[in-house]
Design a protein around this motif. Sequence first.
Motif, short mmCIF file in Angstrom:
data_model
loop_
_atom_site.label_atom_id
_atom_site.label_comp_id
_atom_site.label_asym_id
_atom_site.label_seq_id
_atom_site.Cartn_x
_atom_site.Cartn_y
_atom_site.Cartn_z
N ILE A 152 3.22 0.95 -11.60
CA ILE A 152 2.71 0.68 -12.95
C ILE A 152 1.25 0.23 -12.87
N ALA A 153 0.94 -0.65 -11.92
CA ALA A 153 -0.45 -1.10 -11.76
C ALA A 153 -1.37 0.07 -11.47
N SER A 154 -0.91 1.03 -10.67
CA SER A 154 -1.76 2.17 -10.31
C SER A 154 -2.11 3.04 -11.51
N ILE A 155 -1.25 3.04 -12.52
CA ILE A 155 -1.52 3.81 -13.74
C ILE A 155 -2.82 3.32 -14.38
N PHE A 156 -3.02 1.99 -14.38
CA PHE A 156 -4.21 1.41 -15.00
C PHE A 156 -5.41 1.52 -14.06
N THR A 157 -5.18 1.40 -12.77
CA THR A 157 -6.27 1.59 -11.81
C THR A 157 -6.87 2.99 -11.94
N GLU A 158 -6.01 3.98 -12.09
CA GLU A 158 -6.46 5.37 -12.21
C GLU A 158 -7.33 5.59 -13.45
N GLN A 159 -7.19 4.73 -14.45
CA GLN A 159 -8.00 4.85 -15.66
C GLN A 159 -9.22 3.93 -15.64
N GLY A 160 -9.51 3.32 -14.50
CA GLY A 160 -10.72 2.51 -14.36
C GLY A 160 -10.56 1.04 -14.65
N PHE A 161 -9.33 0.57 -14.84
CA PHE A 161 -9.10 -0.85 -15.10
C PHE A 161 -8.76 -1.58 -13.80
N THR A 162 -8.77 -2.90 -13.88
CA THR A 162 -8.44 -3.73 -12.71
C THR A 162 -7.19 -4.55 -13.02
N PRO A 163 -6.03 -4.15 -12.48
CA PRO A 163 -4.80 -4.88 -12.74
C PRO A 163 -4.48 -5.90 -11.65
N ARG A 164 -3.76 -6.94 -12.05
CA ARG A 164 -3.21 -7.89 -11.07
C ARG A 164 -1.91 -8.45 -11.64
N MET A 165 -1.04 -8.87 -10.77
CA MET A 165 0.23 -9.41 -11.20
C MET A 165 0.06 -10.85 -11.67
N ALA A 166 0.76 -11.20 -12.74
CA ALA A 166 0.80 -12.60 -13.18
C ALA A 166 1.64 -13.40 -12.19
N ASP A 167 1.49 -14.70 -12.24
CA ASP A 167 2.33 -15.57 -11.40
C ASP A 167 3.79 -15.44 -11.84
N PRO A 168 4.73 -15.59 -10.93
CA PRO A 168 6.14 -15.53 -11.31
C PRO A 168 6.51 -16.62 -12.31
N CYS A 169 7.49 -16.34 -13.15
CA CYS A 169 7.98 -17.34 -14.11
C CYS A 169 8.84 -18.36 -13.36
N GLU A 170 9.43 -19.29 -14.11
CA GLU A 170 10.22 -20.34 -13.48
C GLU A 170 11.44 -19.79 -12.75
N ARG A 171 11.86 -18.58 -13.09
CA ARG A 171 12.99 -17.96 -12.40
C ARG A 171 12.55 -17.12 -11.20
N GLY A 172 11.25 -17.16 -10.91
CA GLY A 172 10.73 -16.43 -9.76
C GLY A 172 10.51 -14.94 -10.02
N ILE A 173 10.49 -14.55 -11.29
CA ILE A 173 10.34 -13.14 -11.66
C ILE A 173 8.91 -12.89 -12.14
N VAL A 174 8.28 -11.83 -11.63
CA VAL A 174 6.96 -11.43 -12.13
C VAL A 174 7.19 -10.60 -13.40
N ARG A 175 6.84 -11.17 -14.54
CA ARG A 175 7.16 -10.53 -15.81
C ARG A 175 5.99 -9.76 -16.43
N CYS A 176 4.76 -10.04 -15.99
CA CYS A 176 3.60 -9.47 -16.67
C CYS A 176 2.57 -8.91 -15.69
N LEU A 177 1.88 -7.89 -16.15
CA LEU A 177 0.73 -7.32 -15.46
C LEU A 177 -0.50 -7.66 -16.29
N LEU A 178 -1.52 -8.23 -15.64
CA LEU A 178 -2.76 -8.63 -16.31
C LEU A 178 -3.84 -7.63 -15.95
N ILE A 179 -4.44 -7.02 -16.96
CA ILE A 179 -5.36 -5.90 -16.73
C ILE A 179 -6.70 -6.22 -17.37
N SER A 180 -7.75 -6.14 -16.57
CA SER A 180 -9.09 -6.39 -17.08
C SER A 180 -9.91 -5.12 -17.00
#
Length: 288
Positions: free
Chosen positions: A244-272
């Motif tokens: 999923i992150a690569s989809i945004f990289t291919e369009q010229g954006f810079t993605p990174r994963m958000a910190d895991p939530c309290e359950r240890g799950i990465v729920r969001c991708l942050l794209i600049s």
Amino acid sequence: MRRENLHAERRAAAAWGEHTPSPDGGTGGETRVAFMNASFLVGPGELAPRMSSASLVHEAVSAAAAAAAPPSSTGSAAEEPAGAVGGASPQAPVRVLDLGCGCGALVVSALLCLGPRAVGVGLDIEASALAWARRNADDLGVSDRLELVCADFGQLHTRRVREELPEEGFNAILCNPPYLGDRVKRGRTTGEEDRALYAGADGLRAYESIARSLALARPPLLSPRGILVMQLPGACGERRRARIASIFTEQGFTPRMADPCERGIVRCLLISNGRRKVEAEAERSGGG
């Protein structure tokens, strides 16, 4: 690889059901659902907000406040001017866009968190969903700060849609897209449910559509320091997150994963915005 993708989609489908809140029945077929300390009406056939989406709202609120803050701001929250949001100038609005807003629970919650200087736009392809978003905004006192646009989030770059959105762009864009593959459909679904849940054979079509449309939009919909916050599928493995992150990289954006939530799950991708896009925008605005 295909079998692995199917297993990931099935885990996501199971997680979606697990985190759907139990609504209270209404008198006209609508339901009332509690979400982030507020109560929202959800129309017949519309999807209720999920508890897991609170992480999406929190990330968008933090991103919007940071993007709206003066670049040179280094003071603590206690040193900020009265009325400022996370360091934002008390005169500058904080702008938030919700793609596929449905009943408006996410964007309304973001506006409530950000306070009176925040303004938002909720965009959805379903006029019926927007009617419920308007009602919720009215009920929760933010109707004067929320615009609603009936459009497809894959058409953000088109002249008609772009002209309905602020020229300055947004400090944060948030989206909980459809991310289930068609292969995991369970029983009969309504048209609204199909559009809100399923996104092609591999469940990636919405991410691809949004990335492409945002990349083409002129003027850009993200402000130079703005962040796009995309919710990731529940029980999403590292390989699928990377895809999923690569989809945004291919369009010229810079993605990174958000910190895991309290359950240890990465729920969001942050794209600049990509570095070149930020520099080009700064040049156009006279920022050097």
